[in-house]
Design a protein around this motif. Structure first.
Motif, PDB file in Angstrom:
ATOM      1  N   TYR A 177       0.776  -1.138   0.091  1.00 17.22           N
ATOM      2  CA  TYR A 177       0.078  -0.137   0.145  1.00 17.22           C
ATOM      3  C   TYR A 177       0.819   1.275   0.037  1.00 17.22           C
ATOM      4  N   SER A 178       1.829   1.153   0.597  1.00 14.99           N
ATOM      5  CA  SER A 178       2.749   2.460   0.674  1.00 14.99           C
ATOM      6  C   SER A 178       3.301   2.769  -1.027  1.00 14.99           C
ATOM      7  N   TYR A 179       3.232   1.632  -1.557  1.00 15.54           N
ATOM      8  CA  TYR A 179       3.807   2.075  -2.979  1.00 15.54           C
ATOM      9  C   TYR A 179       2.557   1.709  -4.051  1.00 15.54           C
ATOM     10  N   GLY A 180       1.384   2.114  -3.657  1.00 18.64           N
ATOM     11  CA  GLY A 180       0.412   2.088  -4.345  1.00 18.64           C
ATOM     12  C   GLY A 180      -0.405   1.037  -5.154  1.00 18.64           C
ATOM     13  N   SER A 181      -0.176  -0.129  -4.469  1.00 18.59           N
ATOM     14  CA  SER A 181      -0.331  -1.429  -4.904  1.00 18.59           C
ATOM     15  C   SER A 181      -1.485  -2.223  -3.689  1.00 18.59           C
ATOM     16  N   ARG A 182      -2.131  -2.953  -4.518  1.00 20.97           N
ATOM     17  CA  ARG A 182      -3.303  -3.595  -3.535  1.00 20.97           C
ATOM     18  C   ARG A 182      -2.564  -5.065  -3.117  1.00 20.97           C
ATOM     19  N   TYR A 183      -2.741  -5.281  -1.732  1.00 25.89           N
ATOM     20  CA  TYR A 183      -2.069  -6.611  -1.348  1.00 25.89           C
ATOM     21  C   TYR A 183      -3.581  -7.714  -1.162  1.00 25.89           C
ATOM     22  N   TYR A 184      -4.484  -6.989  -0.738  1.00 23.08           N
ATOM     23  CA  TYR A 184      -5.816  -7.660  -0.483  1.00 23.08           C
ATOM     24  C   TYR A 184      -6.867  -7.411  -1.451  1.00 23.08           C
ATOM     25  N   PRO A 185      -7.321  -8.552  -2.029  1.00 19.53           N
ATOM     26  CA  PRO A 185      -7.508  -9.638  -1.236  1.00 19.53           C
ATOM     27  C   PRO A 185      -6.294 -10.572  -2.087  1.00 19.53           C
ATOM     28  N   LYS A 186      -6.056 -11.827  -1.413  1.00 14.91           N
ATOM     29  CA  LYS A 186      -5.140 -12.811  -1.519  1.00 14.91           C
ATOM     30  C   LYS A 186      -5.619 -14.144  -1.361  1.00 14.91           C
ATOM     31  N   PHE A 187      -4.991 -15.125  -1.937  1.00 15.55           N
ATOM     32  CA  PHE A 187      -5.483 -16.549  -1.692  1.00 15.55           C
ATOM     33  C   PHE A 187      -4.611 -16.917  -0.349  1.00 15.55           C
ATOM     34  N   GLN A 188      -5.275 -17.645   0.340  1.00 13.93           N
ATOM     35  CA  GLN A 188      -4.593 -18.636   1.745  1.00 13.93           C
ATOM     36  C   GLN A 188      -4.923 -19.992   1.497  1.00 13.93           C
ATOM     37  N   CYS A 189      -3.730 -21.004   1.486  1.00 16.24           N
ATOM     38  CA  CYS A 189      -4.240 -22.319   1.419  1.00 16.24           C
ATOM     39  C   CYS A 189      -3.680 -22.530   2.911  1.00 16.24           C
ATOM     40  N   ASP A 222      -1.891 -20.464 -11.589  1.00 17.90           N
ATOM     41  CA  ASP A 222      -2.680 -19.745 -12.745  1.00 17.90           C
ATOM     42  C   ASP A 222      -4.044 -18.813 -12.090  1.00 17.90           C
ATOM     43  N   LEU A 223      -4.646 -19.662 -11.059  1.00 16.08           N
ATOM     44  CA  LEU A 223      -5.832 -19.043 -10.706  1.00 16.08           C
ATOM     45  C   LEU A 223      -5.580 -17.561 -10.024  1.00 16.08           C
ATOM     46  N   THR A 224      -4.231 -17.829  -9.220  1.00 15.46           N
ATOM     47  CA  THR A 224      -3.695 -16.216  -8.654  1.00 15.46           C
ATOM     48  C   THR A 224      -3.569 -15.443  -9.565  1.00 15.46           C
ATOM     49  N   THR A 225      -2.977 -15.832 -10.757  1.00 20.28           N
ATOM     50  CA  THR A 225      -2.593 -14.650 -11.749  1.00 20.28           C
ATOM     51  C   THR A 225      -3.873 -14.313 -12.557  1.00 20.28           C
ATOM     52  N   LYS A 226      -4.814 -15.079 -12.684  1.00 22.48           N
ATOM     53  CA  LYS A 226      -5.945 -14.898 -13.462  1.00 22.48           C
ATOM     54  C   LYS A 226      -7.033 -13.832 -12.582  1.00 22.48           C
ATOM     55  N   SER A 227      -6.966 -14.102 -11.481  1.00 24.94           N
ATOM     56  CA  SER A 227      -7.841 -13.728 -10.487  1.00 24.94           C
ATOM     57  C   SER A 227      -7.358 -12.049 -10.129  1.00 24.94           C
ATOM     58  N   ARG A 228      -6.239 -11.668 -10.475  1.00 25.37           N
ATOM     59  CA  ARG A 228      -5.549 -10.414 -10.014  1.00 25.37           C
ATOM     60  C   ARG A 228      -5.498 -10.126  -8.918  1.00 25.37           C
ATOM     61  N   VAL A 229      -5.172 -11.274  -7.969  1.00 29.16           N
ATOM     62  CA  VAL A 229      -4.911 -10.778  -6.647  1.00 29.16           C
ATOM     63  C   VAL A 229      -3.177 -10.753  -6.399  1.00 29.16           C
ATOM     64  N   SER A 230      -2.829 -10.381  -5.387  1.00 26.86           N
ATOM     65  CA  SER A 230      -1.491 -10.076  -5.132  1.00 26.86           C
ATOM     66  C   SER A 230      -0.585 -11.168  -5.028  1.00 26.86           C
ATOM     67  N   SER A 231      -1.095 -12.542  -4.513  1.00 29.42           N
ATOM     68  CA  SER A 231      -0.302 -13.283  -3.879  1.00 29.42           C
ATOM     69  C   SER A 231      -1.289 -14.510  -3.527  1.00 29.42           C
ATOM     70  N   LEU A 232      -0.554 -15.881  -3.306  1.00 26.91           N
ATOM     71  CA  LEU A 232      -0.833 -17.028  -2.820  1.00 26.91           C
ATOM     72  C   LEU A 232       0.006 -17.515  -1.740  1.00 26.91           C
ATOM     73  N   HIS A 233      -0.786 -18.007  -0.550  1.00 25.83           N
ATOM     74  CA  HIS A 233       0.306 -18.151   0.797  1.00 25.83           C
ATOM     75  C   HIS A 233      -0.205 -19.643   1.114  1.00 25.83           C
TER      76      HIS A 233
END
Length: 470
Positions: A177-189, A222-233
């Motif tokens: 967020y400090s650099y203008g990007s969104r961290y949420y939502p994200k995927f959590q396994c 692929d789901l993480t990229t296609k869903s345009r979320v920041s990350s998968l954990h």
């Protein structure tokens, strides 16, 4: 969601970020008649308003497997060469038989993990504890063959915050967020609210097992990229998965918990004899305090646990969360549902003063491990050493009686060491879509790993056991 806006510096753990981030986070905000230039330095997430949830594509496509051997494949599993992956928005869309078959094949009966079962995970959803409205949108991955047989499942959630995970990434969100990007939502396994190690990609035994696992990992990315979320954990996976995921481009992170090891003890005193004299004396003194306070300890299983026990325990749990976290993650219905579904896999340690229940500790029983989960006490009084007795010593006695090899006592707490619970390594894997953030976070994880290993060594060297006892 509310943002705090001011002039800020990059979070220290990130080091120097790439030049292309310069000015990326600047914005203009009108305040009265003035116009100020600012940066987003932090973002607070909570119950007032969650981050916007993404709409998922519930079909992840089909994949062709190499080879068509049928050896080791049961008749109802078929010999399909093609599998189909999809996302389900609730675990109830999968039968408990199919889900649990995947979970048991992933662990083996001897390593049975109760937290991976349909009963535990469905209790979280049906009770409203892990649901979209609370920032945990179920997005489980299901792999089926051409005959509709389920070959693999993955417990996955779309998260709008970082609470209830026990692997802390709040500073990463801060940096985004400090650099203008969104961290949420994200995927959590993961298993929500549960820092317990176990496999996360649950695949049936078959000649195609490794291929199915690889396909699922590819689909997750692929789901993480296609869903345009920041990350998968992927948090608290097995060490085997952790190493495999590194080969698939995930960043590796380690943490530390405190576990008790059963060295073929016959009883609690047998365990005490492995400790240094001062530690042994301290534990005996703590246990004596229970009887001097007129407290009676009981270990209840399955049908012995009544609805009144769960109502009392929920109040104890709320008292703990009020003192530590502020908001209870789990609802009252969760404990009733979970207790009903898990049966004899539940061990509830309770403390009674006269006829009144005054404290409790929740444990689940696995194939070779007793998992200590939650603790709570009546808010009106303080009982010296009761926490240690209910959570640690009763768990050790139960593990010895049940011939279990390990007690996992949950996250954090160096006070566990002098009571025989020693540091062990835990694992997590992180897939970040933004390559510019990936490198500084990777560098941070390397430095963090070095520190964790150093701390673990120091703690082991100063442990409570006699010399030569490993």
């Amino acid at each position: 969601m509310a943002a705090v806006v001011n002039y800020c510096k990059p979070p220290p753990f990130l080091g120097r970020l790439p030049p292309n981030f310069a000015g990326k986070s600047s914005c203009r905000q009108s305040v009265g008649s003035q116009v100020q230039t600012c940066q987003i330095s932090a973002l607070f997430w909570g119950s007032k308003k969650s981050a916007e949830q993404k709409e998922l594509d519930f079909s992840l496509g089909d994949f062709t497997l190499k080879g068509s051997g049928s050896e080791g494949v049961s008749e109802n599993q078929g010999t399909a060469k093609k599998i189909y992956l999809s996302v389900v928005s609730s675990i109830v869309e999968v039968s408990s038989h199919d889900w649990d078959a995947c979970a048991i094949d992933a662990t083996g009966h001897e390593k049975f993990n109760p937290f991976l079962t349909h009963g535990f995970l469905s209790s979280l959803e049906e009770s409203g504890s892990a649901v979209k409205e609370r920032g945990w949108a179920p997005s489980h991955i299901i792999a089926k063959d051409e005959c509709e047989n389920i070959l693999g499942v993955v417990p996955l959630y779309l998260k709008s915050h970082s609470y209830g995970e026990f692997v802390f990434d709040h500073s990463w969100a801060d940096a985004y967020y400090s650099y203008g990007s969104r961290y949420y939502p994200k995927f959590q396994c993961c298993v929500p609210f549960t820092p317990v190690t176990g496999p996360r990609i649950l695949v049936r035994n078959s000649p195609f097992r490794e291929q199915v696992t690889d396909v699922i990992i590819t689909a997750l990315k692929d789901l993480t990229t296609k869903s345009r979320v920041s990350s998968l954990h992927i948090t608290f996976p097995s060490e085997t998965e952790w190493n495999k995921l590194r080969e698939q481009g995930f960043l590796q992170r380690i943490g530390m918990q405190y576990h008790w090891k059963n060295r073929n003890y016959k009883n609690f005193d047998d365990f005490l004899m492995d400790l240094k004299q001062t530690k042994r004396k301290n534990i005996r003194q703590e246990r004596k305090k229970i009887s001097t306070q007129n407290l009676n300890m009981k270990r209840l299983r399955g049908h012995e646990i009544k609805a009144s026990h769960w109502d009392s325990f929920y109040n104890f749990y709320k008292n703990t969360t009020d003192n530590k976290w502020g908001t209870p993650y789990l609802t009252r219905d969760f404990f009733h549902n979970m207790g009903s579904k898990m049966g004899d896999k539940v061990l509830l340690v309770v403390a009674e003063e006269g006829d009144e229940l005054v404290a409790g500790a929740l444990n689940l029983i696995g194939g070779d491990t007793l998992y200590g989960r939650l603790w709570g006490c009546h808010p009106r009084a303080y009982y010296p050493s009761l926490h240690f007795e209910a959570c640690y010593y009763q768990a050790i006695e139960a593990a010895i009686e049940l011939d279990l090899s390990t007690v996992e006592a949950g996250a954090q707490g160096e006070h566990k060491i002098q009571r025989g619970y020693m540091p062990v390594t835990t694992y997590s894997c992180h897939y970040l879509v933004d390559e510019d953030f990936r490198k500084p976070i990777e560098d941070f994880l390397v430095r963090e790993s070095t520190q964790v290993k150093l701390v673990m060594k120091v703690l082991h060297d100063s442990g409570p056991f006699k010399e030569g006892i490993q």
